[in-house]
Motif scaffolding. Structure first.
Motif, short mmCIF file in Angstrom:
data_model
loop_
_atom_site.label_atom_id
_atom_site.label_comp_id
_atom_site.label_asym_id
_atom_site.label_seq_id
_atom_site.Cartn_x
_atom_site.Cartn_y
_atom_site.Cartn_z
N SER A 1 0.81 -1.22 0.00
CA SER A 1 0.00 0.00 0.00
C SER A 1 0.84 1.27 0.00
O SER A 1 0.30 2.37 -0.07
N ALA A 2 2.16 1.15 0.08
CA ALA A 2 3.01 2.34 0.15
C ALA A 2 3.08 3.03 -1.21
O ALA A 2 3.03 2.39 -2.25
N GLU A 3 3.19 4.34 -1.16
CA GLU A 3 3.38 5.15 -2.36
C GLU A 3 4.82 5.67 -2.37
O GLU A 3 5.36 6.00 -1.32
N THR A 4 5.42 5.73 -3.55
CA THR A 4 6.81 6.15 -3.64
C THR A 4 6.96 7.33 -4.59
O THR A 4 6.15 7.52 -5.50
N TYR A 5 8.00 8.11 -4.35
CA TYR A 5 8.36 9.24 -5.22
C TYR A 5 9.87 9.37 -5.17
O TYR A 5 10.45 9.39 -4.08
N ALA A 6 10.50 9.41 -6.31
CA ALA A 6 11.95 9.51 -6.38
C ALA A 6 12.35 10.79 -7.08
O ALA A 6 11.76 11.14 -8.10
N ALA A 7 13.32 11.50 -6.53
CA ALA A 7 13.82 12.73 -7.15
C ALA A 7 15.34 12.66 -7.20
O ALA A 7 15.97 12.17 -6.25
N VAL A 8 15.91 13.10 -8.29
CA VAL A 8 17.36 13.13 -8.41
C VAL A 8 17.85 14.50 -7.97
O VAL A 8 17.21 15.52 -8.22
N ALA A 9 18.97 14.52 -7.26
CA ALA A 9 19.54 15.78 -6.76
C ALA A 9 20.62 16.25 -7.73
O ALA A 9 21.53 15.49 -8.06
N LEU A 10 20.51 17.49 -8.17
CA LEU A 10 21.48 18.07 -9.10
C LEU A 10 22.41 19.02 -8.38
O LEU A 10 22.02 19.67 -7.42
N ALA A 11 23.63 19.08 -8.85
CA ALA A 11 24.61 20.01 -8.31
C ALA A 11 25.52 20.46 -9.45
O ALA A 11 25.67 19.74 -10.44
N PRO A 12 26.10 21.63 -9.35
CA PRO A 12 27.03 22.08 -10.39
C PRO A 12 28.19 21.09 -10.54
O PRO A 12 28.61 20.46 -9.56
N GLU A 13 28.70 20.94 -11.74
CA GLU A 13 29.82 20.04 -11.97
C GLU A 13 31.01 20.48 -11.13
O GLU A 13 31.34 21.65 -11.03
N GLY A 14 31.65 19.49 -10.51
CA GLY A 14 32.82 19.77 -9.69
C GLY A 14 32.51 20.24 -8.28
O GLY A 14 33.43 20.61 -7.55
N ALA A 15 31.23 20.23 -7.90
CA ALA A 15 30.89 20.64 -6.54
C ALA A 15 31.52 19.68 -5.54
O ALA A 15 31.42 18.46 -5.69
N GLY A 16 32.19 20.23 -4.55
CA GLY A 16 32.86 19.38 -3.57
C GLY A 16 31.92 18.88 -2.50
O GLY A 16 30.71 19.14 -2.53
N GLY A 17 32.48 18.16 -1.52
CA GLY A 17 31.68 17.65 -0.41
C GLY A 17 31.24 16.21 -0.62
O GLY A 17 31.33 15.66 -1.72
N ARG A 18 30.77 15.61 0.46
CA ARG A 18 30.26 14.24 0.39
C ARG A 18 28.98 14.20 -0.42
O ARG A 18 28.15 15.11 -0.34
N ASP A 19 28.82 13.13 -1.19
CA ASP A 19 27.64 13.02 -2.05
C ASP A 19 26.35 13.13 -1.26
O ASP A 19 25.41 13.82 -1.66
N VAL A 20 26.28 12.44 -0.12
CA VAL A 20 25.03 12.43 0.64
C VAL A 20 24.73 13.81 1.21
O VAL A 20 23.56 14.20 1.32
N ASP A 21 25.77 14.59 1.54
CA ASP A 21 25.54 15.95 2.03
C ASP A 21 25.01 16.84 0.92
O ASP A 21 24.14 17.69 1.15
N VAL A 22 25.55 16.66 -0.29
CA VAL A 22 25.06 17.43 -1.43
C VAL A 22 23.60 17.10 -1.70
O VAL A 22 22.78 17.98 -1.96
#
Length: 259
Positions: free
Chosen positions: A101-122
């Motif tokens: 019965s669960a409903e799902t929604y997926a969104a992709v996270a965009l960032a400028p090319e070369g943005a630093g930091g951990r992926d999950v933080d971005v």
């Protein structure tokens, strides 16, 4: 079997009548009144224990779902022998098996090319996770008062708003998207065809180059005396020019569901 009754016998006390022997005769079983049958008692249904409340859910609210942030780009996914799309589909399949019965929604996270930091933080910043936003503001030494400084431009991508000298610029959704597209490609001139493909792809009505010029003109008019941050490169397109009095909040932005 028959039973003969004996004749009555007078006793020494005529005022007391002797009891007839028949009064002591046991009654046949069929003549006895039947005891009422006891109603069957249904076994008590087991009481299910109350589900524990998820952590950090205050009284008066209820949990309606959850978010799982996954930090990985396409190159790392390919190195692992998979892709973002396959990961999303696998998670959706597992969710359906565990809770149909669960409903799902997926969104992709965009960032400028070369943005630093951990992926999950971005990802958390791009999808506007409140805890990540608060941590970012704290690390930058920002407070709510910083949004009200008297002079300058604040382009707040996380909140999708623009402040001019502390006052909202009143951009429409499409005008903000247009400005955001240029800001995230700072220093690069964007031609009109790219703007059409990037902002109107899939729309029922695709604008032409003249329509793009109209949108830019309206955007610049709302930026008032800061309108030169959106610069026209004659014969090519448009470019965002950052000035000293321009501040950008959060360098990444959420995208619509693409899976």
């Amino acid at each position: 079997m028959s039973l003969t009754l004996a004749p009555a016998v007078r006793t020494a006390h005529p005022a007391v009548r002797p009891t007839h022997p028949a009064a002591y005769r046991p009654q046949p079983a069929a003549a006895r009144p039947a005891a009422p049958a006891a109603a069957p008692v249904a076994p008590a249904a087991p009481v299910a224990p109350a589900a524990p409340r998820p952590r950090a859910v205050p009284e008066g609210t209820e949990a309606r779902g959850f978010v799982l942030y996954v930090g990985i780009d396409e190159l790392k996914a390919a190195a692992d022998g998979t892709s973002l799309h396959r990961i999303v589909e696998a998670l959706r399949t597992l969710t359906t098996e565990l809770a149909p019965s669960a409903e799902t929604y997926a969104a992709v996270a965009l960032a400028p090319e070369g943005a630093g930091g951990r992926d999950v933080d971005v990802v958390r910043l791009a999808l506007q996770d409140p805890a990540a936003l608060a941590r970012q503001r704290e690390s930058q030494g920002l407070s709510d008062d910083a949004d009200r400084h008297p002079d300058g431009v604040i382009i707040d991508i996380s909140r999708k708003r623009v402040l001019l000298d502390g006052e909202p610029a009143g951009l429409t959704y499409k005008e903000f998207e247009l400005l955001q597209y240029l800001v995230l490609r700072e220093g690069r001139t964007i031609d009109r065809h790219e703007l059409i493909d990037g902002l109107w792809a899939g729309d029922d009505e695709i604008p032409n180059e003249r329509t793009i010029d109209v949108h830019i003109r309206r955007l610049r008019s709302k930026l008032a005396h800061y309108q030169d941050i959106v610069r026209t490169v004659r014969g090519v397109g448009y470019r965002f020019d950052r000035h000293a009095d321009v501040s950008i909040r959060q360098a990444s932005t959420p995208s619509p569901d693409v899976f």
